[in-house]
Each structure stands twice: as structure tokens, then as C-alpha cells.
Design a protein around this motif. Structure first.
Motif, PDB file in Angstrom:
ATOM      1  N   THR A  65       0.862  -1.176   0.000  1.00 16.29           N
ATOM      2  CA  THR A  65       0.000   0.000   0.000  1.00 16.29           C
ATOM      3  C   THR A  65       0.897   1.224   0.000  1.00 16.29           C
ATOM      4  N   VAL A  66       0.643   2.144  -0.924  1.00 18.92           N
ATOM      5  CA  VAL A  66       1.461   3.349  -1.063  1.00 18.92           C
ATOM      6  C   VAL A  66       0.755   4.525  -0.409  1.00 18.92           C
ATOM      7  N   THR A  67       1.493   5.253   0.438  1.00 23.14           N
ATOM      8  CA  THR A  67       0.998   6.464   1.072  1.00 23.14           C
ATOM      9  C   THR A  67       1.927   7.600   0.699  1.00 23.14           C
ATOM     10  N   ASP A  68       1.392   8.634   0.067  1.00 24.29           N
ATOM     11  CA  ASP A  68       2.192   9.800  -0.271  1.00 24.29           C
ATOM     12  C   ASP A  68       2.434  10.643   0.972  1.00 24.29           C
ATOM     13  N   GLY A  69       3.598  11.287   1.023  1.00 22.16           N
ATOM     14  CA  GLY A  69       3.943  12.143   2.154  1.00 22.16           C
ATOM     15  C   GLY A  69       3.206  13.450   2.099  1.00 22.16           C
ATOM     16  N   PRO A  70       3.155  14.187   3.197  1.00 19.67           N
ATOM     17  CA  PRO A  70       3.762  13.870   4.488  1.00 19.67           C
ATOM     18  C   PRO A  70       3.014  12.738   5.193  1.00 19.67           C
ATOM     19  N   PHE A  71       3.627  12.218   6.242  1.00 20.76           N
ATOM     20  CA  PHE A  71       3.113  11.037   6.912  1.00 20.76           C
ATOM     21  C   PHE A  71       2.589  11.383   8.300  1.00 20.76           C
ATOM     22  N   PRO A  72       1.271  11.419   8.481  1.00 22.55           N
ATOM     23  CA  PRO A  72       0.680  11.797   9.770  1.00 22.55           C
ATOM     24  C   PRO A  72       1.151  10.874  10.896  1.00 22.55           C
ATOM     25  N   GLY A  73       1.405  11.461  12.040  1.00 18.63           N
ATOM     26  CA  GLY A  73       1.780  10.701  13.224  1.00 18.63           C
ATOM     27  C   GLY A  73       3.255  10.352  13.314  1.00 18.63           C
ATOM     28  N   VAL A  74       4.026  10.639  12.287  1.00 19.14           N
ATOM     29  CA  VAL A  74       5.458  10.355  12.316  1.00 19.14           C
ATOM     30  C   VAL A  74       6.161  11.494  13.044  1.00 19.14           C
TER      31      VAL A  74
END
Length: 141
Positions: A65-74
């Protein structure tokens, strides 16, 4: 021993695409990089664009599964790295300590695994790894 020094700039998690460092900070960092080079310990280095320009690929049930940035919670992301070759962890830490980092930056020092670090059964499972590395080094950059 090879070590990777990982630059972790606080606040970079939410940096906008195209965010660039201050020219004076870059100048100081270039002097530091030159000192690594002059000492003969520098193998590689690169800065990284902000997470807003990246993507993460996660695997759940074997499916990507691909998630584009930015990355919430990181909370922490990499801003760049150096790969150095030195005699000890203490020497790697000494080099990291000389970096002209700002108050909002952290450098994590991690030793890189060498093929010889693994037991025979792992080396056998990774047959061909050393050839891959040799091909990479011979490939045009």
C-alpha cells in the motif's frame, strides 16, 4: 567498520516541498564534509528532500500500500546521511560530534552490517549478495 550517520532534523516531518536549508548552514556543513573527505573516512553522503515529496510503501497481508507524504503521526524523519569508514563506534561518534548541526538536529550513529557478521546459514541464504555489491560498485554512476 562502516557507520551510517543519520541526520534527523526536528520539524522536517511537515516541511513543504522544495524546502531548502539556510546558505550559511550549508556552507558550514560543506566544511564539515570536506574534513571527513580529507581524513579519508567519507564513503558517501546525501541530503534528502522533505517527506512531503516522498512516499511510503507498507505491506499488510503481503500486499503493498502506497501512502504519499507527508506522513501523519510520524515524529522523526531523515534529512540526510553520511556513510563513513572508521576503526570504532567511538570514532564514528567523535565525527558525529564535530558536525555543525543546529539545536533542532539529531545525528543517529549506526554500524552497518557486514556480510561476515552473519552466520553461515544466513550467508548461504544471501548467496549472490557480494556479487550484487561488486556490480553496483562497477556500474556507471
Amino acid at each position: 567498520m562502516r557507520f551510517m550517520m543519520l541526520m534527523i532534523p526536528n520539524g522536517y516531518t511537515d516541511a513543504a516541498p522544495g524546502t531548502m536549508p539556510d546558505a550559511k548552514a550549508v556552507e558550514a556543513m560543506m566544511q564539515y564534509n570536506a574534513s571527513l573527505q580529507k581524513a579519508g573516512v567519507l564513503l558517501a553522503l546525501d541530503g534528502l528532500h522533505p517527506p512531503s515529496m516522498g512516499a511510503r510503501v507498507t505491506f499488510s497481508g503481503g500486499k503493498p500500500t502506497v501512502t504519499d507524504g507527508p506522513f501523519p503521526g510520524v515524529k522523526e524523519v531523515l534529512g540526510g546521511y553520511w556513510i563513513i569508514q572508521v576503526r570504532s563506534k567511538e570514532e564514528a561518534i567523535a565525527w558525529a560530534s564535530r558536525c555543525p548541526a543546529s539545536d533542532n538536529e539529531i545525528i543517529e550513529v549506526r554500524q552497518m552490517q557486514e556480510f561476515s557478521d552473519f552466520p553461515a546459514e544466513i550467508q548461504q541464504a544471501a548467496a549472490g549478495f557480494l556479487e550484487l555489491q561488486a556490480q553496483k560498485e562497477r556500474a556507471p554512476g
